[in-house]
Design a protein around this motif. Structure first.
Motif, PDB file in Angstrom:
ATOM      1  N   LYS A 187      -5.228  43.610  44.899  1.00 23.57           N
ATOM      2  CA  LYS A 187      -4.855  44.860  44.233  1.00 23.57           C
ATOM      3  C   LYS A 187      -4.070  45.743  45.187  1.00 23.57           C
ATOM      4  O   LYS A 187      -4.377  45.805  46.385  1.00 23.57           O
ATOM      5  CB  LYS A 187      -6.105  45.606  43.751  1.00 23.57           C
ATOM      6  N   VAL A 188      -3.042  46.431  44.677  1.00 24.65           N
ATOM      7  CA  VAL A 188      -2.220  47.305  45.516  1.00 24.65           C
ATOM      8  C   VAL A 188      -2.176  48.699  44.913  1.00 24.65           C
ATOM      9  O   VAL A 188      -2.231  48.872  43.698  1.00 24.65           O
ATOM     10  CB  VAL A 188      -0.785  46.746  45.678  1.00 24.65           C
ATOM     11  N   ASP A 189      -2.069  49.710  45.792  1.00 26.42           N
ATOM     12  CA  ASP A 189      -1.961  51.082  45.296  1.00 26.42           C
ATOM     13  C   ASP A 189      -0.496  51.415  45.005  1.00 26.42           C
ATOM     14  O   ASP A 189       0.398  50.575  45.169  1.00 26.42           O
ATOM     15  CB  ASP A 189      -2.584  52.074  46.287  1.00 26.42           C
ATOM     16  N   THR A 190      -0.255  52.629  44.591  1.00 27.48           N
ATOM     17  CA  THR A 190       1.069  53.030  44.137  1.00 27.48           C
ATOM     18  C   THR A 190       2.138  52.852  45.201  1.00 27.48           C
ATOM     19  O   THR A 190       3.196  52.259  44.947  1.00 27.48           O
ATOM     20  CB  THR A 190       1.039  54.503  43.676  1.00 27.48           C
ATOM     21  N   ASP A 191       1.878  53.369  46.400  1.00 30.75           N
ATOM     22  CA  ASP A 191       2.893  53.303  47.467  1.00 30.75           C
ATOM     23  C   ASP A 191       3.189  51.865  47.867  1.00 30.75           C
ATOM     24  O   ASP A 191       4.348  51.478  48.041  1.00 30.75           O
ATOM     25  CB  ASP A 191       2.436  54.110  48.677  1.00 30.75           C
ATOM     26  N   VAL A 192       2.133  51.071  48.009  1.00 33.20           N
ATOM     27  CA  VAL A 192       2.316  49.669  48.390  1.00 33.20           C
ATOM     28  C   VAL A 192       3.089  48.934  47.291  1.00 33.20           C
ATOM     29  O   VAL A 192       3.979  48.117  47.578  1.00 33.20           O
ATOM     30  CB  VAL A 192       0.964  48.982  48.652  1.00 33.20           C
ATOM     31  N   ALA A 193       2.756  49.207  46.036  1.00 30.08           N
ATOM     32  CA  ALA A 193       3.438  48.555  44.910  1.00 30.08           C
ATOM     33  C   ALA A 193       4.935  48.866  44.920  1.00 30.08           C
ATOM     34  O   ALA A 193       5.773  47.963  44.773  1.00 30.08           O
ATOM     35  CB  ALA A 193       2.812  49.004  43.592  1.00 30.08           C
ATOM     36  N   ASN A 194       5.267  50.135  45.102  1.00 28.64           N
ATOM     37  CA  ASN A 194       6.684  50.521  45.129  1.00 28.64           C
ATOM     38  C   ASN A 194       7.423  49.887  46.309  1.00 28.64           C
ATOM     39  O   ASN A 194       8.534  49.356  46.154  1.00 28.64           O
ATOM     40  CB  ASN A 194       6.815  52.043  45.186  1.00 28.64           C
TER      41      ASN A 194
END
Length: 308
Positions: free
Chosen positions: A43-50
């Motif tokens: 699972k990744v958070d918003t910043d990592v995903a972007n």
């Protein structure tokens, strides 16, 4: 049909969470949630995903002129698998071997069924949807239809009162508060959340209730951001308070409503209550003005707070 809380998996093994009904430019609006890791997903958070998409798959980055927002989008041709919460719950109900998280989910489903809920109108999202749950995982229940959702809330409140479910402990609330990372104080956050009756504890495990409307959403107006605004006003209609986006009609000569794109503020206010709202003023091509909370995913500096 793709609706919020569904997951879509691409040929590269990326898993995106669908964020709304309908499509835009033949693409499904979504947000990256899981990336391949060893033989499973991480699972990744918003910043990592972007950052991950910018570096490896920039074609999934998307600007929505309709929402005037940057998010992610996947073309139908890039979708390898459509993970649907309703189908997943039925699979788990019919399976023989279950891990502890799945057993708690089935116990909850059984309680709901005993109190008259039709499990055909309920699904499961989050880690359980793609089978990557861990011992500490929460349960994310999806309720399809307004009546089903409010029935689930009423049953949850009744089961807490009967001692068959438990309210969140102070530690649970602290964990929830830190995950939300919102602009309210801890006490303010808990006060607003406790009365929503959309989360509780079963066998020591937290679960949340999520509402998905069965009605198609028509996006007839395109909004553009005007600027930040803070306003005190009265809510005159809360019927769409748990929708995505949540909408609260307000009594104001210039602005028609408060709209929230962040789950923290769904169900936040009731009809007749006075709220303090801080968000972004938007104006449509038809001249309608509204206040948006959650103009960015983190909603920094934005909130809805009941004053009376």
């Amino acid at each position: 049909m793709f609706v919020a809380k569904d997951f879509i998996e691409t040929a590269e093994g990326l898993v995106f969470a669908v964020v709304g009904q309908g499509m835009e430019a033949d693409k499904v609006l979504c947000f990256l949630r899981y990336v391949p890791h060893q033989d499973s997903w991480r699972k990744v958070d918003t910043d990592v995903a972007n950052d991950f998409l910018k570096q490896h798959h920039p074609h999934y980055l998307h600007y929505s002129p309709l929402l005037d927002a940057h998010l992610h989008a996947v073309s139908i041709s890039n979708i390898a698998k459509h993970h649907q919460p309703k189908h997943r719950l039925q699979e788990l109900l019919q399976a023989d071997n279950h891990d502890p998280v799945e057993r708690d989910l089935l116990s909850l489903a059984n309680l709901f069924q005993q109190h008259g809920l039709d499990l055909a109108n309920i699904g499961i999202t989050g880690s359980l949807l793609i089978g990557v749950q861990q011992q500490s995982s929460d349960i994310d229940v999806v309720c399809y239809g307004r009546n089903v959702f409010h029935q689930c809330r009423a049953v949850t409140a009744r089961l807490i009162a009967d001692g068959k479910l438990q309210d969140l402990t102070d530690r649970d609330w602290q964990n929830s508060y830190h995950r939300r990372d919102c602009e309210l104080s801890f006490d303010e956050y808990v006060w607003h959340e406790q009365r929503k009756a959309n989360k509780a504890i079963i066998n020591g495990r937290k679960f949340d209730l999520n509402f998905i409307s069965n009605q198609a959403v028509e996006h007839s107006e395109v909004y553009q951001k005007v600027g930040p605004i803070t306003l005190q006003c009265q809510v005159i209609d809360d019927i769409y308070g748990f929708d995505y986006p949540a909408e609260f009609k307000i009594d104001h000569e210039h602005f028609s409503s408060i709209v929230s794109f962040t789950a923290t503020y769904t169900g936040q206010a009731l009809r007749g209550e006075t709220v303090l709202v801080s968000g972004i003023l938007e104006q449509s091509s038809l001249g309608t003005q509204r206040i948006v909370v959650g103009s960015s995913r983190e909603a920094r500096g934005e909130f809805i707070k009941v004053l009376s």
